[in-house]
Scaffold this active site. Sequence first.
Site, mmCIF file in Angstrom:
data_model
loop_
_atom_site.group_PDB
_atom_site.id
_atom_site.type_symbol
_atom_site.label_atom_id
_atom_site.label_comp_id
_atom_site.label_asym_id
_atom_site.label_seq_id
_atom_site.Cartn_x
_atom_site.Cartn_y
_atom_site.Cartn_z
ATOM 1 N N LYS A 1 0.863 -1.189 0.000
ATOM 2 C CA LYS A 1 0.000 0.000 0.000
ATOM 3 C C LYS A 1 0.899 1.238 0.000
ATOM 4 O O LYS A 1 1.938 1.250 0.679
ATOM 5 C CB LYS A 1 -0.863 -0.060 1.271
ATOM 6 C CG LYS A 1 -1.908 1.008 1.440
ATOM 7 C CD LYS A 1 -2.714 0.712 2.705
ATOM 8 C CE LYS A 1 -3.884 1.645 2.917
ATOM 9 N NZ LYS A 1 -4.702 1.270 4.081
ATOM 10 N N SER A 10 -9.661 0.813 3.067
ATOM 11 C CA SER A 10 -8.891 1.733 2.252
ATOM 12 C C SER A 10 -7.774 1.053 1.462
ATOM 13 O O SER A 10 -7.277 1.629 0.507
ATOM 14 C CB SER A 10 -8.277 2.818 3.145
ATOM 15 O OG SER A 10 -7.351 2.242 4.056
ATOM 16 N N SER A 24 -9.655 -1.677 7.138
ATOM 17 C CA SER A 24 -9.110 -1.484 5.784
ATOM 18 C C SER A 24 -8.364 -2.656 5.165
ATOM 19 O O SER A 24 -8.009 -2.586 3.990
ATOM 20 C CB SER A 24 -8.198 -0.267 5.772
ATOM 21 O OG SER A 24 -8.993 0.875 5.705
HETATM 22 N N1 GLN Z 1 -12.967 2.886 6.723
HETATM 23 C C1 GLN Z 1 -12.377 3.289 7.974
HETATM 24 C C2 GLN Z 1 -12.087 4.748 7.958
HETATM 25 O O1 GLN Z 1 -12.274 5.380 6.956
HETATM 26 C C3 GLN Z 1 -11.151 2.477 8.262
HETATM 27 C C4 GLN Z 1 -9.958 2.935 7.511
HETATM 28 C C5 GLN Z 1 -8.747 2.085 7.783
HETATM 29 O O2 GLN Z 1 -8.849 1.007 8.363
HETATM 30 N N2 GLN Z 1 -7.613 2.615 7.386
HETATM 31 O O3 GLN Z 1 -11.682 5.290 8.948
#
Ligand code: GLN
Length: 459
Positions: free
Chosen positions: A76, A151, A175
Site C-alpha cells: 500500500k 482503504s 481497511s
Molecule cells: N474505513 C475506515 C475509515 O475510513 C477504516 C480505515 C482504515 O482502516 N484505514 O476510517
Amino acid sequence: MNYSAYSIHKLREGLKKKDFPSEDIVKDCLDRIKISKLNAFITICETEAIKKAKEADKKIKDGVDLPLLGIPISAKDIYLTRNIRTTAASRVLNRYIPQYSATVIERLEKAGAIIIGKTNCDAWAHGSSGENSDYGPTENPYLKGYVPGGSSSGSAVSVAANMCLVSMGTDTGGSIRLPASFCNVVGLKPTYGRVSRYGVISMASSLDSIGHFTKNVDDSALVLSITAGKDKNDATTPEIEVDNYKNYLTKDIKEVKIGLPREYFSDGLDKRVKEKIENEVKILEAKGARIEQISLPNTEYGITCYYIVQPAEVSSNLARYDGLRYGNDRAHFGNEAKRRIMLGSYVLSSGYYDAYYKKAMQVRTLIKKDFDEAFKKVDVIIAPVSPTLPWKIGEKTQDPLSMYLSDIYTVNVNLAGIPGLSVPIGLIEGLPVGLQILGPHFSEGKLFQVGKAIERPKI
Ligand code: GLN
C-alpha cells in the site's frame, strides 16, 4: 503462464526445482499490471523488480533458500520504501521519496521478496471503498463498476487479480478485512503491536495494524511469521514471542469453541450474506466445532466511538504535513482529510475534550471488556465483515455517514486491539463475500487454524 495465480508454496517449489525463473514470475505480474484497467497501482517498479528477480535467480542457482526468495509482492502506498515514491495516495506527497524503508518492508526484502509496486488506496487510508484516492478509484476485479473495498483497495486487487502474491495493507478500522472480503482474498489484521508500524505513515496510531493480503491462509501464516515480532523502533511491539504459525495449519477444529455475537447478525445485515455465513457455521459444526451464541453488548457504540478517537489521532498525525517538512502545502489535502482534521480538532478542543474524547475513551474500554468477557467463554468469534455486498462506484461518495457505517462490524476489533482474519466464502450475484474470525490478543495461530477449516482449496 499465469504464475501468480499459484500460492507462495507452489511457486517456491517450482523456483527451487528450476521449473521456471523468478524473472518470468515478475514479468508475468508486471504484464498483468500494465494491461489492467483496475487502477490498482500508483507506482510500478519495473526496472528495479526485474533486476531483483535476476539477482534472486542467481541466488537460487547458488543454493540460497529464503522463504520469499524471488516472490513478487506489493505494498500500500503508505509504506515508506527507500528510493521509491510514497504518496499516501494524496497530492500532498505526490513527489515524496523516502530515505528509508518501513521495518516490515526490510524484513520482507531480507526474506527474498521483490517489491513490484506501490498500490492505490484511499488517501491517508481514510475510506472504505478506495474512492478517496487522489489518483482515481480502483475497480473491483469481479464486477465492473463496483468498489473493491478500502482503504487498502489496490492491495486487495493486486492479489485478487494475480498481479503479485502478497500485498501489505493497513487496518485502522477495517481497511484490510473489508477489501479482502470484497475481492475474494485472505486478509489478516494482526493484534495491535504484533507487527511493527515503524515507517508506515500513521493514520490513527492507537488503532493502526500492519497486515497483509494473500491468496490463502497458508501464505498468510508464512508472511506473518516474517513480519511479526519486536522492533526496537516501535515501542508498541512487545517482547512476546512469535508463535510457530505453521503448526496451527494442520490442526483440526474439533472442540474449538466458536462464538456468534447476536449483535453482528441483526437486521442491518444483508440476508444473503447472513445465510452464507450460517452455512459455513454449519460446516464447522459438522467438523466438530462447538457453536455458541454470545453477546457483545456495546457493539452499537463502536462507530460513534471510532469516529471520535480516530479523527482525534488523525488531526494530530496530519499536523506534520505543513508543506515545510514534507511535500506540498495543506491546500492539497482532499475533502475527507479536511473533514477528519476538523472533527478531530473539535473533539480535542478545550470544553469539548471531556464531553467527546474522554467519553469515547471510556466507551472504548467497555468495548474491549465485551471481547475479554466473550473470550472467557469461546476460543474465537465468527462475524460478518461488511453488512452489505460491494456497492457501485459513486454510490456512497456524497454520503460520508453511510460510507462510515460500512465498517460497523470491523472498527470494534481495532478499538479492542484484537486480531481478525477475513476469509472468502464465495460469491453472491458475482460479488465476493468473506467472513471474519476474531480471537483474543496474540491468537493469530488459532485464527489460521479456523481459517483453514473454512477456506476452499484453490491451487
Ligand atoms: N474505513 C475506515 C475509515 O475510513 C477504516 C480505515 C482504515 O482502516 N484505514 O476510517
